[in-house]
Design a protein around this motif. Structure first.
Motif, PDB file in Angstrom:
ATOM      1  N   GLU A  51      19.723  10.371  -4.387  1.00 17.91           N
ATOM      2  CA  GLU A  51      20.182  11.151  -5.536  1.00 17.91           C
ATOM      3  C   GLU A  51      19.101  12.055  -6.119  1.00 17.91           C
ATOM      4  N   ALA A  52      17.843  11.762  -5.856  1.00 19.27           N
ATOM      5  CA  ALA A  52      16.745  12.546  -6.428  1.00 19.27           C
ATOM      6  C   ALA A  52      16.589  13.887  -5.728  1.00 19.27           C
ATOM      7  N   ASN A  53      16.326  14.932  -6.481  1.00 22.00           N
ATOM      8  CA  ASN A  53      16.109  16.266  -5.921  1.00 22.00           C
ATOM      9  C   ASN A  53      14.676  16.492  -5.467  1.00 22.00           C
ATOM     10  N   ILE A  54      13.761  15.672  -5.983  1.00 22.49           N
ATOM     11  CA  ILE A  54      12.367  15.711  -5.530  1.00 22.49           C
ATOM     12  C   ILE A  54      11.867  14.280  -5.400  1.00 22.49           C
ATOM     13  N   ARG A  55      11.268  13.988  -4.271  1.00 27.74           N
ATOM     14  CA  ARG A  55      10.605  12.694  -4.116  1.00 27.74           C
ATOM     15  C   ARG A  55       9.322  12.877  -3.315  1.00 27.74           C
ATOM     16  N   MET A  56       8.380  11.959  -3.547  1.00 26.34           N
ATOM     17  CA  MET A  56       7.063  12.040  -2.939  1.00 26.34           C
ATOM     18  C   MET A  56       6.710  10.688  -2.332  1.00 26.34           C
ATOM     19  N   GLU A  57       6.495  10.678  -1.029  1.00 26.82           N
ATOM     20  CA  GLU A  57       6.050   9.459  -0.364  1.00 26.82           C
ATOM     21  C   GLU A  57       4.552   9.302  -0.612  1.00 26.82           C
ATOM     22  N   CYS A  58       4.145   8.122  -1.053  1.00 27.19           N
ATOM     23  CA  CYS A  58       2.747   7.913  -1.463  1.00 27.19           C
ATOM     24  C   CYS A  58       2.107   6.718  -0.784  1.00 27.19           C
ATOM     25  N   LEU A  59       0.822   6.862  -0.495  1.00 24.49           N
ATOM     26  CA  LEU A  59      -0.016   5.735  -0.121  1.00 24.49           C
ATOM     27  C   LEU A  59      -0.852   5.351  -1.328  1.00 24.49           C
ATOM     28  N   LEU A  60      -1.019   4.062  -1.537  1.00 27.39           N
ATOM     29  CA  LEU A  60      -1.800   3.592  -2.679  1.00 27.39           C
ATOM     30  C   LEU A  60      -3.277   3.844  -2.432  1.00 27.39           C
ATOM     31  N   GLU A  61      -3.866   4.717  -3.221  1.00 22.54           N
ATOM     32  CA  GLU A  61      -5.269   5.086  -3.065  1.00 22.54           C
ATOM     33  C   GLU A  61      -6.187   4.148  -3.846  1.00 22.54           C
ATOM     34  N   THR A  84      17.473   5.998   0.972  1.00 21.32           N
ATOM     35  CA  THR A  84      17.359   6.932   2.088  1.00 21.32           C
ATOM     36  C   THR A  84      16.006   6.717   2.762  1.00 21.32           C
ATOM     37  N   LYS A  85      15.992   6.776   4.087  1.00 27.90           N
ATOM     38  CA  LYS A  85      14.780   6.469   4.849  1.00 27.90           C
ATOM     39  C   LYS A  85      13.682   7.489   4.571  1.00 27.90           C
ATOM     40  N   SER A  86      12.468   6.997   4.440  1.00 21.16           N
ATOM     41  CA  SER A  86      11.309   7.878   4.276  1.00 21.16           C
ATOM     42  C   SER A  86      10.776   8.291   5.645  1.00 21.16           C
ATOM     43  N   ASN A  87       9.963   9.338   5.665  1.00 20.40           N
ATOM     44  CA  ASN A  87       9.407   9.835   6.922  1.00 20.40           C
ATOM     45  C   ASN A  87       8.087   9.179   7.308  1.00 20.40           C
ATOM     46  N   LYS A  88       7.237   8.915   6.295  1.00 20.81           N
ATOM     47  CA  LYS A  88       5.878   8.470   6.605  1.00 20.81           C
ATOM     48  C   LYS A  88       5.505   7.122   5.996  1.00 20.81           C
ATOM     49  N   VAL A  89       6.356   6.555   5.161  1.00 18.51           N
ATOM     50  CA  VAL A  89       6.112   5.222   4.607  1.00 18.51           C
ATOM     51  C   VAL A  89       7.331   4.357   4.881  1.00 18.51           C
ATOM     52  N   SER A  90       7.149   3.056   4.772  1.00 18.95           N
ATOM     53  CA  SER A  90       8.252   2.124   5.054  1.00 18.95           C
ATOM     54  C   SER A  90       9.193   1.973   3.867  1.00 18.95           C
ATOM     55  N   VAL A  91       8.756   2.399   2.681  1.00 25.63           N
ATOM     56  CA  VAL A  91       9.568   2.250   1.472  1.00 25.63           C
ATOM     57  C   VAL A  91      10.657   3.328   1.442  1.00 25.63           C
ATOM     58  N   PRO A  92      11.924   2.957   1.329  1.00 30.21           N
ATOM     59  CA  PRO A  92      12.978   3.971   1.220  1.00 30.21           C
ATOM     60  C   PRO A  92      12.891   4.729  -0.101  1.00 30.21           C
ATOM     61  N   GLY A  93      13.376   5.957  -0.075  1.00 31.69           N
ATOM     62  CA  GLY A  93      13.517   6.731  -1.300  1.00 31.69           C
ATOM     63  C   GLY A  93      14.947   6.616  -1.794  1.00 31.69           C
ATOM     64  N   ILE A  94      15.269   7.434  -2.789  1.00 27.44           N
ATOM     65  CA  ILE A  94      16.608   7.456  -3.376  1.00 27.44           C
ATOM     66  C   ILE A  94      17.226   8.830  -3.114  1.00 27.44           C
ATOM     67  N   GLY A 141       0.795  -1.219   0.000  1.00 29.58           N
ATOM     68  CA  GLY A 141       0.000   0.000   0.000  1.00 29.58           C
ATOM     69  C   GLY A 141       0.831   1.274   0.000  1.00 29.58           C
ATOM     70  N   GLU A 142       2.130   1.145  -0.369  1.00 22.58           N
ATOM     71  CA  GLU A 142       3.033   2.286  -0.318  1.00 22.58           C
ATOM     72  C   GLU A 142       4.007   2.285  -1.492  1.00 22.58           C
TER      73      GLU A 142
END
Length: 203
Positions: A128-138, A116-126, A79-80
């Motif tokens: 190197e990215a300058n913009i990333r968005m933590e998402c829940l599957l709607e 890199t650890k995410s703040n609100k989801v368990s899935v790590p981000g990357i 769900g993430e």
């Protein structure tokens, strides 16, 4: 003008017309976690905004031989997922993640990217990215193909946390020239931002 009925040609021919016409396409670089904790990553150019209230994005993940790909399967299981905006600084590594790997191998490791650890989801981000968005599957919407074997999984994700490089963020706006986004064309071709111009919308 040439008139073409999509029913008169193959799926592949229709695909070529779509990806050659609908350009440039932004590229979502998406990370998900498998049930065994493998960090999966893949780029998708069937990607866009759905709504800003609440913020949602869409990613269309084409199936392979009728089976959901790792990204869709992992997102549905957890769900993430995390969406990154593809830019010039790491586009070569993003391209590497398009390789077909078995589910127990990580494209992040293959491309030498930094989780890199995410703040609100368990899935790590990357990192190197300058913009990333933590998402829940709607929503997940199977589309195309047949009822028994859809052609794609349309993922609708609700953004619950934005991460933006400080150098790009100015009074609530993103600096597009600083971001240096990369978009998809047809075949093996990509495009950079190019010239920016302004046209005021009518009242």
């Amino acid at each position: 003008m040439i008139m073409i009925d999509p029913l008169d040609q193959s799926e592949r021919d229709n695909y070529k017309l779509l990806i050659g016409s609908i350009v440039p396409r932004p590229i979502a670089f998406v990370t998900t976690l498998s049930s065994t904790g493998i960090l999966n990553a893949a780029p998708f150019s069937y990607f866009n905004i759905v709504t800003a209230d609440p913020p949602m994005v869409s990613i269309s993940v084409n199936r392979k031989m009728g089976q959901s790909k790792d990204t869709a399967r992992n997102a549905m299981a957890t769900g993430e997922f995390v969406v990154h905006i593809s830019d010039e600084s790491f586009i070569a590594q993003i391209n590497q993640t398009a390789a077909s790997l078995p589910p127990d191998e990580s494209e992040v490791v293959l491309a030498g990217l930094t989780p890199t650890k995410s703040n609100k989801v368990s899935v790590p981000g990357i990192a190197e990215a300058n913009i990333r968005m933590e998402c829940l599957l709607e929503h997940v919407i199977p589309l195309g193909g047949t009822e028994e074997s859809p052609a794609t999984d349309l993922l609708i994700g609700r953004v619950i946390c934005f991460h933006i490089a400080e150098s790009l963020y100015h009074n609530g706006y993103i600096d597009p020239e600083g971001l240096k986004p990369v978009s998809r064309l047809a075949g093996h071709s990509y495009a950079k931002l190019g010239e920016i111009f302004t046209i005021e919308r009518p009242e």
